[in-house]
Structure formats: structure tokens, C-alpha cells
Design a protein around this motif. Structure first.
Motif, PDB file in Angstrom:
ATOM      1  N   ASP A   1      43.802  37.800  54.001  1.00 33.75           N
ATOM      2  CA  ASP A   1      44.203  37.087  52.797  1.00 33.75           C
ATOM      3  C   ASP A   1      45.394  36.185  53.116  1.00 33.75           C
ATOM      4  O   ASP A   1      46.277  36.555  53.873  1.00 33.75           O
ATOM      5  CB  ASP A   1      44.603  38.078  51.697  1.00 33.75           C
TER       6      ASP A   1
ATOM      7  N   VAL B 108      53.369  36.351  44.504  1.00 31.46           N
ATOM      8  CA  VAL B 108      52.341  36.818  43.569  1.00 31.46           C
ATOM      9  C   VAL B 108      51.964  35.725  42.582  1.00 31.46           C
ATOM     10  O   VAL B 108      50.794  35.486  42.298  1.00 31.46           O
ATOM     11  CB  VAL B 108      52.824  38.080  42.808  1.00 31.46           C
ATOM     12  N   TYR B 109      52.946  35.015  42.056  1.00 31.91           N
ATOM     13  CA  TYR B 109      52.698  34.015  41.021  1.00 31.91           C
ATOM     14  C   TYR B 109      52.253  32.664  41.590  1.00 31.91           C
ATOM     15  O   TYR B 109      51.460  31.960  40.980  1.00 31.91           O
ATOM     16  CB  TYR B 109      53.962  33.818  40.171  1.00 31.91           C
TER      17      TYR B 109
ATOM     18  N   ARG C 298      50.378  29.859  43.151  1.00 32.70           N
ATOM     19  CA  ARG C 298      48.972  29.658  43.502  1.00 32.70           C
ATOM     20  C   ARG C 298      48.534  28.206  43.294  1.00 32.70           C
ATOM     21  O   ARG C 298      49.084  27.481  42.463  1.00 32.70           O
ATOM     22  CB  ARG C 298      48.054  30.538  42.635  1.00 32.70           C
TER      23      ARG C 298
ATOM     24  N   PRO D 190      43.763  31.734  44.235  1.00 33.39           N
ATOM     25  CA  PRO D 190      43.650  33.177  44.003  1.00 33.39           C
ATOM     26  C   PRO D 190      42.607  33.839  44.907  1.00 33.39           C
ATOM     27  O   PRO D 190      42.823  34.941  45.414  1.00 33.39           O
ATOM     28  CB  PRO D 190      43.252  33.267  42.527  1.00 33.39           C
TER      29      PRO D 190
ATOM     30  N   ALA E 198      43.903  34.254  48.376  1.00 36.70           N
ATOM     31  CA  ALA E 198      44.969  35.260  48.402  1.00 36.70           C
ATOM     32  C   ALA E 198      44.424  36.667  48.207  1.00 36.70           C
ATOM     33  O   ALA E 198      45.168  37.640  48.293  1.00 36.70           O
ATOM     34  CB  ALA E 198      45.992  34.955  47.316  1.00 36.70           C
TER      35      ALA E 198
ATOM     36  N   ASP F 280      43.057  37.730  45.360  1.00 35.22           N
ATOM     37  CA  ASP F 280      43.324  38.161  43.984  1.00 35.22           C
ATOM     38  C   ASP F 280      42.062  38.577  43.247  1.00 35.22           C
ATOM     39  O   ASP F 280      42.124  39.020  42.118  1.00 35.22           O
ATOM     40  CB  ASP F 280      44.004  37.040  43.181  1.00 35.22           C
TER      41      ASP F 280
END
Length: 198
Positions: free
Chosen positions: A25, A48-49, A51, A179, A182, A184
Motif C-alpha cells: 500500500d 490517514v486523511y 488523499r 484511497p 493506500a 483504504d
């Protein structure tokens, strides 16, 4: 004998295909460095946020969601920006970077016309609440630029620079995945934004 070799090889080939197809990832990287409200800062990107939101067919808007974590500040817990780019935009590194002026318009920044950036929205979160806008401590920059280095189906790389009347200057770099890249779990890479706000 051949049957035994074939039966032993099938799981091995399946595992190889699975690990090759899935790969590792991607992780968002970047930082905000410089001077903010008279203080020297070095803020890491929020992995995390942050993207790149796009769909593989270019039907939904292409958006950057960039967020940094202002370490050591009680009054500011998040700092960043959201931007919409031309639908389905891609940019190869070999083509050279694209730099867009972000012009001051009242209490916000607006991309200059005729560029691949449709809108720019500063974001922040702190003791006084969260949402669009600039931190009270710094206010709106005097001038700003966004430079896009590379954008493909899986990630976007670039940086933005804020210059303030006080002499403060922040340079914020980003290399952000979709996402799906990554891990997600989104898969479509559209980020769930299905409103058509052209």
C-alpha cells in the motif's frame, strides 16, 4: 510425477500472482516547513486523511485532500487544503511541473484562470473549531502558489507555498495516494463524493 509437480506449482504461482497484484500500500508523505505566526515549524503530513480522490473513468471531480499535523501547538491541531483539479487530470513528471498562482480574494485563495485548478479551499482545525479557512494566528497569506509535479491514476505529487505580509513563509509538500492505492478499501477511488458540483 508431472501431476505432483503441477499440483505443487499451482499454489506457488497463485501466491506469486496475489502478492504481485496487491503489492504494498502507498503511504502519503510530505511536510509543512517554514515559519507560521512567527514560529519555526516542521509539520508532518496526516497519512490517514491526505488523499487524491478520483475515479478511474474521469467522471467525478479530481480532488486533492491535504492535511498536516501541527505538532506542539495547542491552538491548531490540523492545517491543510482541499482542491479540485480538472476532471481526469494527469501530469507526467517528464512534462515538467505546472505552477498555479493562488490569488487573494477577501478571506480565501482563488486559482488564476485558465489553469487545471478549479478551486482551492484552506482548511484548519483548532480550539476555535474546524472547517474551511485560515488559522486566526496567521490569517490569509499575501501570496501563494500551488505546484503540481506528477499526477497519475494512483497518486499526486506537488507542493504549495504560502507567503505572509509578516515575512513568514510555509512550504508544504505532498505525495498522496488514492484511497485504493493506500489500501483504504475504496477500490473505485472516487472518495464517495457523488454530487455533481460543476
Amino acid at each position: 510425477m508431472n501431476e505432483r509437480i503441477r499440483c505443487a506449482a499451482v499454489p506457488g504461482v497463485a501466491l506469486l500472482l496475489f502478492t504481485t497484484a496487491c503489492g504494498d500500500d502507498r503511504v502519503a508523505t510530505g511536510e509543512c516547513r517554514g515559519t507560521h505566526a512567527g514560529e519555526s515549524v516542521d509539520w508532518p503530513i496526516d497519512g490517514v486523511y491526505s488523499r487524491l480522490e478520483r475515479d478511474r473513468f474521469g467522471l467525478l471531480p479530481t480532488e486533492l485532500k491535504i492535511n498536516y499535523v501541527p505538532a506542539g501547538l495547542d491552538t491548531l491541531i490540523a492545517f491543510g487544503a482541499d482542491a479540485e483539479l480538472t476532471r481526469g487530470m494527469s501530469l507526467e513528471r517528464s512534462s515538467g511541473p505546472v505552477t498555479v498562482q493562488l490569488l487573494v480574494q477577501e478571506d480565501r485563495l482563488v486559482p488564476e484562470g485558465g489553469t487545471p485548478v478549479k478551486w482551492w479551499r484552506a482548511t484548519r482545525s483548532g480550539a476555535g473549531g474546524s472547517g474551511p479557512g485560515f488559522p486566526l494566528a496567521s490569517g490569509v497569506p499575501d501570496s501563494a502558489t500551488l505546484t503540481l509535479v506528477e499526477i497519475d491514476s494512483d497518486f499526486a505529487e506537488g507542493h504549495f507555498v504560502y507567503r505572509y505580509a509578516s515575512g513568514d513563509e510555509l512550504t508544504c509538500t505532498f505525495n498522496i495516494p488514492t484511497p485504493a492505492a493506500a489500501g483504504d478499501g475504496g477500490g473505485a477511488g472516487g472518495g464517495g463524493d457523488d454530487d455533481d458540483d460543476d
